[in-house]
Design a protein around this motif. Sequence first.
Motif, mmCIF file in Angstrom:
data_model
loop_
_atom_site.group_PDB
_atom_site.id
_atom_site.type_symbol
_atom_site.label_atom_id
_atom_site.label_comp_id
_atom_site.label_asym_id
_atom_site.label_seq_id
_atom_site.Cartn_x
_atom_site.Cartn_y
_atom_site.Cartn_z
ATOM 1 N N THR A 18 45.543 31.802 56.782
ATOM 2 C CA THR A 18 44.522 30.773 56.624
ATOM 3 C C THR A 18 43.937 30.450 57.993
ATOM 4 O O THR A 18 44.551 30.725 59.032
ATOM 5 N N THR A 40 37.852 41.883 46.875
ATOM 6 C CA THR A 40 37.647 41.209 45.601
ATOM 7 C C THR A 40 36.939 42.115 44.593
ATOM 8 O O THR A 40 36.429 43.189 44.933
ATOM 9 N N VAL A 46 38.643 39.871 51.777
ATOM 10 C CA VAL A 46 39.289 38.573 51.932
ATOM 11 C C VAL A 46 40.634 38.746 52.633
ATOM 12 O O VAL A 46 41.273 39.798 52.552
ATOM 13 N N LEU A 68 34.903 36.638 44.522
ATOM 14 C CA LEU A 68 35.057 35.800 45.710
ATOM 15 C C LEU A 68 34.987 34.323 45.327
ATOM 16 O O LEU A 68 35.769 33.512 45.829
ATOM 17 N N LYS A 69 34.071 33.963 44.452
ATOM 18 C CA LYS A 69 33.942 32.563 44.039
ATOM 19 C C LYS A 69 35.231 32.066 43.422
ATOM 20 O O LYS A 69 35.678 30.935 43.699
ATOM 21 N N ARG A 72 37.888 31.727 46.253
ATOM 22 C CA ARG A 72 37.595 30.615 47.158
ATOM 23 C C ARG A 72 37.840 29.260 46.501
ATOM 24 O O ARG A 72 37.968 28.242 47.182
ATOM 25 N N LYS A 88 41.769 27.345 52.206
ATOM 26 C CA LYS A 88 41.122 28.377 51.409
ATOM 27 C C LYS A 88 41.536 29.762 51.883
ATOM 28 O O LYS A 88 41.951 29.954 53.029
ATOM 29 N N PRO A 90 40.445 32.843 53.481
ATOM 30 C CA PRO A 90 39.255 33.149 54.278
ATOM 31 C C PRO A 90 38.671 34.511 53.925
ATOM 32 O O PRO A 90 39.378 35.410 53.454
ATOM 33 N N THR A 91 37.400 34.669 54.165
ATOM 34 C CA THR A 91 36.812 36.001 54.156
ATOM 35 C C THR A 91 37.039 36.619 55.525
ATOM 36 O O THR A 91 37.258 35.908 56.521
ATOM 37 N N GLU A 94 34.539 35.282 57.947
ATOM 38 C CA GLU A 94 34.837 33.951 58.479
ATOM 39 C C GLU A 94 35.750 34.041 59.698
ATOM 40 O O GLU A 94 35.538 33.350 60.705
#
Length: 243
Positions: A18, A40, A46, A68-69, A72, A88, A90-91, A94
């Motif tokens: 994270t 994903t 991710v 992804l939605k 997340r 969350k 992370p991607t 990110e």
Amino acid sequence: MSQIFAHRGASGLYPENTMKAFKEAEKTGCDGIELDVQRTKDGHLVVIHDETVNRTTNGTGMVGSLTLKQIRALDASYNKKKWFTHNKVPTLEEVLEWLQGNSLLCNIELKNDKVAYEGMEEDVLQKVAGYNLDHRIIYSSFNHQSIIRLRELDENATIAPIYSKKGVNPSLLAASTSANAIHANYRVMTPALMNACQRMNIPVRLYTLNDQGKLIKWMQAGLQGIITDFPDRAMKIRDSLET
């Protein structure tokens, strides 16, 4: 002296993989972080270790079967039988964006040894190139064909096969995969094997070194890299040995 990599971030104390764990690792002054990448259902990279979200989040299901939605929307706050809140998954993007604001190295482990994410090597390399972080990234995988594929795609990439079984000759493994380094479970490495690699200019990094005695042993033996859940502990030991 040995470089210190925070295994899934400062995962000994914070939820693994994270942004919280990565940011806390940075505070320790360690040299880098290690993270894991899955893909994903809708093709996003991710940062999560397992092929399912079951262990580290409040959800269930395969990463590759969730969008992804959906991922997340989960809380990725599990840490060693303890739950935090509001973390969350992370991607990769990110994390790469965050890395632009510091000088940490980053070991990206491609988790494609159990689930064959076709084209993952190209996807990861393209993401890294988009943030101009190529020079700070180490790519690793238990899937040694993936390591070979990474080398085919980028002759300048820093790549390292991972292994955890006894009887493997790490020098030969590095040669057969055109690797720059070896990542091994500390239980299967010996100082003699490590020294053989280093004589061939192949750095050895060991995971997951958390025990104080083992940390001291390997640092004094000249190990190039330590991957640990407790980067703060490893940094204190390294500092004490350097004084």
